[in-house]
Design a protein around this motif. Structure first.
Motif, PDB file in Angstrom:
ATOM      1  N   ASN A  13       3.851   4.004   3.674  1.00 16.18           N
ATOM      2  CA  ASN A  13       4.811   3.946   2.832  1.00 16.18           C
ATOM      3  C   ASN A  13       5.797   2.870   3.201  1.00 16.18           C
ATOM      4  O   ASN A  13       6.958   2.891   2.636  1.00 16.18           O
ATOM      5  CB  ASN A  13       5.420   5.105   2.156  1.00 16.18           C
ATOM      6  N   GLU A  14       5.492   2.203   3.989  1.00 17.73           N
ATOM      7  CA  GLU A  14       6.682   1.031   4.614  1.00 17.73           C
ATOM      8  C   GLU A  14       5.969  -0.446   4.912  1.00 17.73           C
ATOM      9  O   GLU A  14       6.089  -0.886   5.831  1.00 17.73           O
ATOM     10  CB  GLU A  14       7.136   1.474   6.006  1.00 17.73           C
ATOM     11  N   GLY A  15       5.182  -0.675   3.918  1.00 11.21           N
ATOM     12  CA  GLY A  15       4.614  -1.887   4.023  1.00 11.21           C
ATOM     13  C   GLY A  15       4.657  -2.848   2.619  1.00 11.21           C
ATOM     14  O   GLY A  15       5.789  -2.968   1.983  1.00 11.21           O
ATOM     15  N   LEU A  16       3.610  -3.781   2.384  1.00  8.10           N
ATOM     16  CA  LEU A  16       3.639  -4.832   1.249  1.00  8.10           C
ATOM     17  C   LEU A  16       2.234  -4.928   0.910  1.00  8.10           C
ATOM     18  O   LEU A  16       1.344  -4.514   1.495  1.00  8.10           O
ATOM     19  CB  LEU A  16       4.251  -6.107   1.587  1.00  8.10           C
ATOM     20  N   TYR A 113       4.227  -7.164  -3.490  1.00  5.47           N
ATOM     21  CA  TYR A 113       5.027  -5.911  -3.597  1.00  5.47           C
ATOM     22  C   TYR A 113       5.313  -5.211  -2.402  1.00  5.47           C
ATOM     23  O   TYR A 113       4.601  -5.207  -1.406  1.00  5.47           O
ATOM     24  CB  TYR A 113       3.909  -4.941  -4.111  1.00  5.47           C
ATOM     25  N   LEU A 114       6.687  -5.022  -2.381  1.00  5.52           N
ATOM     26  CA  LEU A 114       7.564  -4.934  -0.944  1.00  5.52           C
ATOM     27  C   LEU A 114       7.872  -3.238  -1.005  1.00  5.52           C
ATOM     28  O   LEU A 114       8.428  -2.985  -2.253  1.00  5.52           O
ATOM     29  CB  LEU A 114       8.645  -5.736  -0.627  1.00  5.52           C
ATOM     30  N   ASP A 115       7.655  -2.461  -0.159  1.00  5.10           N
ATOM     31  CA  ASP A 115       8.461  -1.176  -0.213  1.00  5.10           C
ATOM     32  C   ASP A 115       9.881  -1.257   0.102  1.00  5.10           C
ATOM     33  O   ASP A 115      10.245  -2.021   1.112  1.00  5.10           O
ATOM     34  CB  ASP A 115       7.608  -0.142   0.591  1.00  5.10           C
ATOM     35  N   TYR A 116      10.629  -0.459  -0.624  1.00  3.56           N
ATOM     36  CA  TYR A 116      12.206  -0.785  -0.600  1.00  3.56           C
ATOM     37  C   TYR A 116      12.547  -0.601   0.858  1.00  3.56           C
ATOM     38  O   TYR A 116      13.243  -1.086   1.474  1.00  3.56           O
ATOM     39  CB  TYR A 116      12.839   0.225  -1.448  1.00  3.56           C
ATOM     40  N   SER A 117      11.513   0.352   1.795  1.00  2.00           N
ATOM     41  CA  SER A 117      12.054   0.757   3.102  1.00  2.00           C
ATOM     42  C   SER A 117      12.043  -0.509   4.256  1.00  2.00           C
ATOM     43  O   SER A 117      12.632  -0.542   4.913  1.00  2.00           O
ATOM     44  CB  SER A 117      11.040   1.734   3.460  1.00  2.00           C
TER      45      SER A 117
END
Length: 166
Positions: A13-16, A113-117
């Motif tokens: 959950n920390e990617g693109l 698409y980038l995860d906010y983190s």
């Protein structure tokens, strides 16, 4: 981009995620490559003896080489059922000759698409810069605590919210 399980499995959950627009393919060479795109089959792989493939290749007839390729492709295009959520497609290029690292540039990215983190990471900022230079859409995936689900918004809207909350 919208499969939470893929985000969790592949990048914690920390990617693109990169979105491709295949309608952007203009060159004949690229069209030939992408026409070879095949859907992965999910199920049990048939057992293949590598020696059988080598023997078929050594016969050097069109039919034997085609049969060897068919066996190889079957292995490359089959994954266990447990991976079916991926809905994966693959391009397999049969290259006769001794090509090393054959590449064909393709300007077909339409969005990221980038995860906010990861928004504040240096590499992410570089990716955002490249995306803006190339006119790619940029979306941010974030967790909506009120509805207990992941949502997406444009980076512009996300950056406005961040400024408003300061």
């Amino acid at each position: 981009y919208d499969k939470d399980s893929m985000w969790a499995y592949y990048c914690g959950n920390e990617g693109l995620c990169i979105e491709y627009d295949y309608s952007k393919i203009q060159s004949y060479e690229l069209k030939k490559i992408f026409m070879q795109t095949q859907k992965v089959r999910y199920g049990k792989k048939k057992k293949v003896n590598q020696l059988d493939i080598i023997k078929l290749k050594m016969k050097c007839t069109q039919a034997s080489i085609a049969q060897a390729d068919k066996l190889i492709n079957s292995q490359l295009l089959t994954k266990d059922k447990s991976w079916s959520m991926e809905e994966e497609w693959r391009i397999i290029r049969n290259m006769r000759g001794n090509y090393i690292g054959a590449q064909q540039p393709a300007d077909i990215i339409s969005a990221i698409y980038l995860d906010y983190s990861i928004l504040n990471k240096r590499k992410t900022k570089q990716i955002i810069h490249i995306a803006k230079q190339n006119g790619w859409n940029i979306f941010v995936r974030y967790f909506d605590e009120l509805n207990a689900e992941y949502c997406y918004d444009t980076i512009k809207n996300i950056q406005l919210r961040i400024k408003q909350n300061k």
